[in-house]
Design a protein around this motif. Structure first.
Motif, PDB file in Angstrom:
ATOM      1  N   TYR A 127       0.535  -0.711   1.578  1.00 30.88           N
ATOM      2  CA  TYR A 127       0.067  -0.131   3.048  1.00 30.88           C
ATOM      3  C   TYR A 127       0.946   0.847   3.785  1.00 30.88           C
ATOM      4  O   TYR A 127       0.804   1.504   4.734  1.00 30.88           O
ATOM      5  CB  TYR A 127      -0.080  -1.350   3.801  1.00 30.88           C
ATOM      6  CG  TYR A 127       0.969  -2.153   4.267  1.00 30.88           C
ATOM      7  CD1 TYR A 127       1.986  -2.005   5.361  1.00 30.88           C
ATOM      8  CD2 TYR A 127       1.470  -3.420   3.625  1.00 30.88           C
ATOM      9  CE1 TYR A 127       2.844  -2.747   5.721  1.00 30.88           C
ATOM     10  CE2 TYR A 127       2.583  -4.224   3.936  1.00 30.88           C
ATOM     11  CZ  TYR A 127       3.138  -3.789   5.043  1.00 30.88           C
ATOM     12  OH  TYR A 127       4.356  -4.490   5.531  1.00 30.88           O
ATOM     13  N   LYS A 146       2.748   3.106   2.292  1.00 28.27           N
ATOM     14  CA  LYS A 146       2.487   4.493   1.663  1.00 28.27           C
ATOM     15  C   LYS A 146       1.132   5.127   2.304  1.00 28.27           C
ATOM     16  O   LYS A 146       0.823   6.339   2.591  1.00 28.27           O
ATOM     17  CB  LYS A 146       2.054   4.616   0.149  1.00 28.27           C
ATOM     18  CG  LYS A 146       3.379   3.950  -0.845  1.00 28.27           C
ATOM     19  CD  LYS A 146       3.164   4.114  -2.186  1.00 28.27           C
ATOM     20  CE  LYS A 146       4.132   3.496  -3.000  1.00 28.27           C
ATOM     21  NZ  LYS A 146       3.676   2.734  -4.072  1.00 28.27           N
ATOM     22  N   ALA A 147       0.030   3.900   2.546  1.00 28.10           N
ATOM     23  CA  ALA A 147      -1.144   4.703   3.285  1.00 28.10           C
ATOM     24  C   ALA A 147      -0.838   4.937   4.708  1.00 28.10           C
ATOM     25  O   ALA A 147      -1.180   5.807   5.066  1.00 28.10           O
ATOM     26  CB  ALA A 147      -1.844   3.395   3.232  1.00 28.10           C
ATOM     27  N   SER A 148       0.082   4.100   5.294  1.00 27.65           N
ATOM     28  CA  SER A 148       0.460   4.680   6.642  1.00 27.65           C
ATOM     29  C   SER A 148       0.987   6.013   6.548  1.00 27.65           C
ATOM     30  O   SER A 148       0.866   7.027   7.485  1.00 27.65           O
ATOM     31  CB  SER A 148       1.570   3.678   7.332  1.00 27.65           C
ATOM     32  OG  SER A 148       0.924   2.729   7.878  1.00 27.65           O
ATOM     33  N   LYS A 149       1.960   6.410   5.590  1.00 27.91           N
ATOM     34  CA  LYS A 149       2.521   7.640   5.398  1.00 27.91           C
ATOM     35  C   LYS A 149       1.651   8.731   5.414  1.00 27.91           C
ATOM     36  O   LYS A 149       1.562   9.886   5.889  1.00 27.91           O
ATOM     37  CB  LYS A 149       3.576   7.475   4.235  1.00 27.91           C
ATOM     38  CG  LYS A 149       4.745   7.164   4.595  1.00 27.91           C
ATOM     39  CD  LYS A 149       5.844   7.241   3.446  1.00 27.91           C
ATOM     40  CE  LYS A 149       6.858   6.275   3.449  1.00 27.91           C
ATOM     41  NZ  LYS A 149       7.634   6.075   2.141  1.00 27.91           N
ATOM     42  N   THR A 150       0.666   8.435   4.229  1.00 23.99           N
ATOM     43  CA  THR A 150      -0.377   9.588   4.129  1.00 23.99           C
ATOM     44  C   THR A 150      -1.101   9.618   5.339  1.00 23.99           C
ATOM     45  O   THR A 150      -2.160  10.601   5.715  1.00 23.99           O
ATOM     46  CB  THR A 150      -1.444   9.472   2.815  1.00 23.99           C
ATOM     47  OG1 THR A 150      -1.951   7.832   3.089  1.00 23.99           O
ATOM     48  CG2 THR A 150      -0.597   9.471   1.765  1.00 23.99           C
ATOM     49  N   SER A 151      -1.412   8.476   6.157  1.00 22.70           N
ATOM     50  CA  SER A 151      -2.315   8.604   7.405  1.00 22.70           C
ATOM     51  C   SER A 151      -1.440   9.505   8.603  1.00 22.70           C
ATOM     52  O   SER A 151      -2.012   9.398   9.554  1.00 22.70           O
ATOM     53  CB  SER A 151      -2.472   7.098   7.911  1.00 22.70           C
ATOM     54  OG  SER A 151      -3.364   6.426   7.257  1.00 22.70           O
ATOM     55  N   GLY A 152      -0.344   9.892   8.400  1.00 14.72           N
ATOM     56  CA  GLY A 152       0.384  10.677   9.169  1.00 14.72           C
ATOM     57  C   GLY A 152       1.175   9.888  10.203  1.00 14.72           C
ATOM     58  O   GLY A 152       1.685  10.413  11.440  1.00 14.72           O
ATOM     59  N   THR A 153       1.369   8.750  10.035  1.00 14.28           N
ATOM     60  CA  THR A 153       2.242   7.699  10.973  1.00 14.28           C
ATOM     61  C   THR A 153       3.711   8.090  10.913  1.00 14.28           C
ATOM     62  O   THR A 153       4.186   8.200   9.689  1.00 14.28           O
ATOM     63  CB  THR A 153       2.029   6.278  10.906  1.00 14.28           C
ATOM     64  OG1 THR A 153       0.543   6.025  10.707  1.00 14.28           O
ATOM     65  CG2 THR A 153       2.534   5.433  11.766  1.00 14.28           C
TER      66      THR A 153
END
Lengths: 316, 298
Positions: free
Chosen positions: B188, B190-197
């Motif tokens: 999650y 990594k997912a936040s990183k790819t979501s631009g957070t």
């Protein structure tokens, strides 16, 4: 011919091994070692290979979770090799990822609404009413009921969670989605459901997929083109037909032979054939791999088909 | 409509931590009674201390020195300054607890922030910060505090808090670091990183909420440790300055062999209060730690 959206040139990812008293770099793990690939708008490229072959690393480089050591990542004719450049053009608005483990990829402390709204808030901020509408629209697209919007990830089944992951990936209308073994954690009936669903939204929204998997049956179902990876390099790439009907590289043949067959009456023959292919792989390993055990460079066989074949078999 | 739904669901999950805690305390009656005792003591100490005039524990009254319990209305007797032991207990306990709370708060905030940052970024940042903490860890901390206490000019309670905090954030930091290290490997993040957070948001809005129960348990247990530390320093005479009594200075009476054997009422009550408070906190903390150890995310 559809437009090309992503091209990789000579991509390398090396991890240093440090040892000794001064912690100096003594060697490198070559996770990805010189990969050229291109992806067209709306196509699905399958990336297959055994575990440890570097296919997940390649996927992570493409979404920007991992830095490349060398090479070029060209997205829509723009060189985007550094994280700063990618941030500038809001690269991740266009390139998103679906993770293998649907549970760990959703923050257990956030509601579904917050999870799906996260990329929207970062890349495409809108007022709360529109945002709410968009999140509900996405839930609709992935076929989850509206009432789930304020639930938490642990209240869902594996298939539903994977769809939430897909909804998050779709939130900013991406052009390319890297799907890193998206169904390998799901049971078979749910796999088919999620895969068909991914195909459906691809048709509707025109998304490209980079589909990373070790399951060749799934790859055959999903992809247009396939690249086979081994020891960090591509050993064969071509259309689905090229790979499945006319495999040239011994490693590809071995991978294909490993697909289990459910035909009971031919069990003995299948086993014998598998044994023979294993044998061939062991016997001819030195022909197909160089002195360090790395695959040879790719040779073009037809317009679409490339394989890492030794020089003499090229003449045959 | 949306707001209403949100509140309802928050009960479902924000409540998840709360529910596990309630269950844990229901099952463990030792922890439950410790919690009641602790709340009782805290209320009595903080409210009681408000009603005690400063003069009654600062002014020395030789005539009333060492009165035995139950004389002249002093239920637990008086100490060598002629102060009523009960009044002294309330004020000392308040001082000790406030200092321990302040130290816990400072070390907790500092340790958590630094631990999260060093674990999240890893690499060189982690190397540098960890080598610094390793260095502080091998220092003989207690001796350094004692030396600093004696040489600092204008010494007061605030100085003591800063001195103690300066050395005791290491434990919290290392614990938080180890948990954030494992947590930041999860998808999650990594997912936040790819979501631009942004990194800051990922650290403090995504990762930290997932380790709250650990943080609560850690804060509680370090609170107990800090009470022991402060009273220990005061007992040795390097804690709170004269004029601000501490449970440690009360037990200090026991360093005199005569008072220790002949006048136990001067120091035994303070020792009992420390014992009860620290034990209750530890029992409560252990229950909280068990909550933290349970996988509460699924």
């Amino acid at each position: 011919m559809a437009d090309e959206i992503l091209r990789l040139e000579g991509l390398k990812v090396h991890y240093p091994i440090r040892s000794g008293f001064w912690n100096r770099v003594t060697d490198n793990v070559k996770a990805v070692d010189g990969v050229d690939l291109n992806l067209k708008q709306g196509e699905t490229l399958g990336l297959v290979g055994e575990s440890g072959s570097g296919k997940s690393t390649l996927g992570k480089v493409i979404v920007g979770l991992e830095d490349m050591t060398e090479g070029d990542l060209i997205y829509q004719n723009e060189d985007l090799n550094s994280a700063a450049e990618r941030r500038r053009v809001k690269y991740n608005k266009d390139v998103q990822m679906i993770f293998q483990d649907s549970l760990s990829s959703l923050n257990p402390r956030k509601t579904i609404y917050e999870i799906i709204a996260e990329p929207i808030r970062n890349f495409d901020p809108m007022d709360p009413v529109d945002e709410d509408k968009r999140v509900r629209e996405l839930l609709d697209i992935v076929g989850l009921p509206q009432r789930t919007v304020f639930q938490y990830p642990f209240q869902f089944s594996g298939g539903q969670r994977q769809r939430i992951g897909i909804a998050r990936a779709l939130a900013t209308n991406p052009r390319l989605i890297v799907a890193d073994e998206p169904v390998s954690a799901l049971d078979l009936s749910v796999q088919a459901q999620v895969l068909n669903f991914m195909k459906k939204i691809q048709k509707e929204l025109g998304i490209s997929y980079l589909f990373i998997s070790h399951d060749l049956g799934v790859v055959r179902h999903m992809t247009d083109n396939i690249a086979v990876m081994h020891h960090g390099r591509l050993v064969e790439k071509g259309t689905r037909e090229d790979i499945f009907e006319n495999p040239q590289h011994i490693y590809t043949k071995r991978l294909l032979a490993a697909i289990p067959s459910v035909n009971v009456s031919e069990r003995a023959e299948n086993r014998a054939r598998r044994k023979q292919i294993e044998q061939e792989f062991d016997d001819r390993f030195n022909e197909f791999y160089d002195g360090e055990g790395m695959p040879l460079p790719l040779v073009q066989l037809s317009e679409t088909h490339y394989a890492a074949l030794p020089k003499q078999s090229e003449k045959e | 409509m949306r707001k209403k739904l949100k509140i309802k669901e928050n009960v479902g999950n924000g409540g998840l931590l709360k529910r596990t805690m309630i269950r844990e305390f229901k099952k463990d009656s030792l922890a439950r009674y410790s919690l009641y005792t602790l709340i009782g003591i805290l209320l009595v100490v903080f409210i009681g201390a408000l009603f005690i005039p400063r003069a009654s524990y600062v002014d020395v009254n030789i005539i009333d020195q060492y009165l035995a319990p139950m004389t002249d209305g002093h239920i637990l007797g008086t100490d060598n300054g002629g102060h009523d032991i009960i009044a002294m207990l309330l004020v000392s306990a308040r001082n000790s607890l406030v200092i321990a709370l302040a130290v816990t708060f400072i070390t907790f905030v500092f340790g958590t922030i630094l631990g999260t940052i060093t674990a999240y970024y890893g690499g060189k940042v982690d190397m540098i910060i960890m080598r610094m903490t390793d260095f502080i860890m091998i220092l003989p901390v207690l001796m350094i505090i004692i030396v600093l206490v004696t040489i600092v000019p204008k010494y007061n309670a605030g100085t003591l808090i800063i001195l103690m905090s300066a050395f005791y954030w290491i434990g919290t930091m290392r614990l938080v670091r180890s948990r954030v290290l494992t947590e930041s490997q999860r998808d999650y993040v990594k997912a936040s990183k790819t979501s631009g957070t942004s990194d800051i948001k990922i650290m403090f809005r995504e990762i930290l909420p997932n380790i709250t129960s650990l943080l609560i348990a850690e804060a509680t247990l370090s609170f107990a440790g800090n009470i022991g530390l402060e009273t220990g320093l005061s007992f040795l005479g390097f804690g709170l300055p004269a004029g601000t009594p501490s449970l440690g200075t009360m037990i200090n009476e026991a360093t005199n062999p005569e008072t220790m054997t002949a006048m136990p009422w001067t120091w035994v009550p303070a020792a009992i209060v420390i014992l009860i408070v620290v034990l209750s906190i530890i029992f409560v903390g252990q229950a909280l730690r068990r909550v933290a150890d349970q996988r509460q995310s699924v």
